[in-house]
Design a protein around this motif. Sequence first.
Motif, PDB file in Angstrom:
ATOM      1  N   MET A   3       0.841  -1.199   0.000  1.00 22.33           N
ATOM      2  CA  MET A   3       0.000   0.000   0.000  1.00 22.33           C
ATOM      3  C   MET A   3       0.870   1.241   0.000  1.00 22.33           C
ATOM      4  O   MET A   3       1.885   1.293   0.690  1.00 22.33           O
ATOM      5  N   SER A   4       0.436   2.255  -0.706  1.00 19.87           N
ATOM      6  CA  SER A   4       1.145   3.530  -0.700  1.00 19.87           C
ATOM      7  C   SER A   4       0.711   4.344   0.516  1.00 19.87           C
ATOM      8  O   SER A   4      -0.352   4.105   1.107  1.00 19.87           O
ATOM      9  N   ALA A   5       1.536   5.308   0.881  1.00 17.69           N
ATOM     10  CA  ALA A   5       1.189   6.207   1.983  1.00 17.69           C
ATOM     11  C   ALA A   5      -0.137   6.899   1.692  1.00 17.69           C
ATOM     12  O   ALA A   5      -0.971   7.079   2.585  1.00 17.69           O
ATOM     13  N   HIS A   6      -0.360   7.249   0.448  1.00 17.30           N
ATOM     14  CA  HIS A   6      -1.596   7.921   0.050  1.00 17.30           C
ATOM     15  C   HIS A   6      -2.808   7.010   0.288  1.00 17.30           C
ATOM     16  O   HIS A   6      -3.844   7.465   0.789  1.00 17.30           O
ATOM     17  N   GLN A   7      -2.706   5.739  -0.050  1.00 16.34           N
ATOM     18  CA  GLN A   7      -3.809   4.800   0.160  1.00 16.34           C
ATOM     19  C   GLN A   7      -4.127   4.640   1.643  1.00 16.34           C
ATOM     20  O   GLN A   7      -5.304   4.591   2.032  1.00 16.34           O
ATOM     21  N   THR A  26       8.528   3.720   2.800  1.00 18.99           N
ATOM     22  CA  THR A  26       8.790   3.720   1.360  1.00 18.99           C
ATOM     23  C   THR A  26       8.511   2.390   0.680  1.00 18.99           C
ATOM     24  O   THR A  26       8.390   2.348  -0.536  1.00 18.99           O
ATOM     25  N   ASP A  27       8.374   1.301   1.460  1.00 19.53           N
ATOM     26  CA  ASP A  27       8.218   0.011   0.793  1.00 19.53           C
ATOM     27  C   ASP A  27       6.777  -0.470   0.699  1.00 19.53           C
ATOM     28  O   ASP A  27       6.493  -1.485   0.080  1.00 19.53           O
ATOM     29  N   GLY A  28       5.833   0.260   1.315  1.00 22.27           N
ATOM     30  CA  GLY A  28       4.434  -0.103   1.232  1.00 22.27           C
ATOM     31  C   GLY A  28       4.038  -1.277   2.100  1.00 22.27           C
ATOM     32  O   GLY A  28       2.879  -1.668   2.144  1.00 22.27           O
ATOM     33  N   MET A  31       5.299   0.454   7.286  1.00 19.02           N
ATOM     34  CA  MET A  31       4.961   1.871   7.223  1.00 19.02           C
ATOM     35  C   MET A  31       4.838   2.446   8.638  1.00 19.02           C
ATOM     36  O   MET A  31       4.833   1.710   9.624  1.00 19.02           O
TER      37      MET A  31
END
Length: 78
Positions: A3-7, A26-28, A31
């Motif tokens: 998952m991205s930080a945005h998600q 950074t690795d999703g 976090m």
Amino acid sequence: MPMSAHQIEELLRETFPDADIQVGGTDGVHMSAMVIDESFRGKNRVQQQRAVYAALKGKMDGPSGELHALALTTKAPE
């Protein structure tokens, strides 16, 4: 799937729309998140963090969880 930080932030915003939310990593998969929200006032740390995990809607549950680890800081605004 990572998952991205945005998600992660989008999921948290659904439950905590007025919170100060900062998501890093950074690795999703590994976090970090800081959530500062008025709804945490009067709740202990465990209650606060359970609310955040509930907001993530199972993304950390089970062997196929998108998030493996989330370093979490929660608190009410000062």
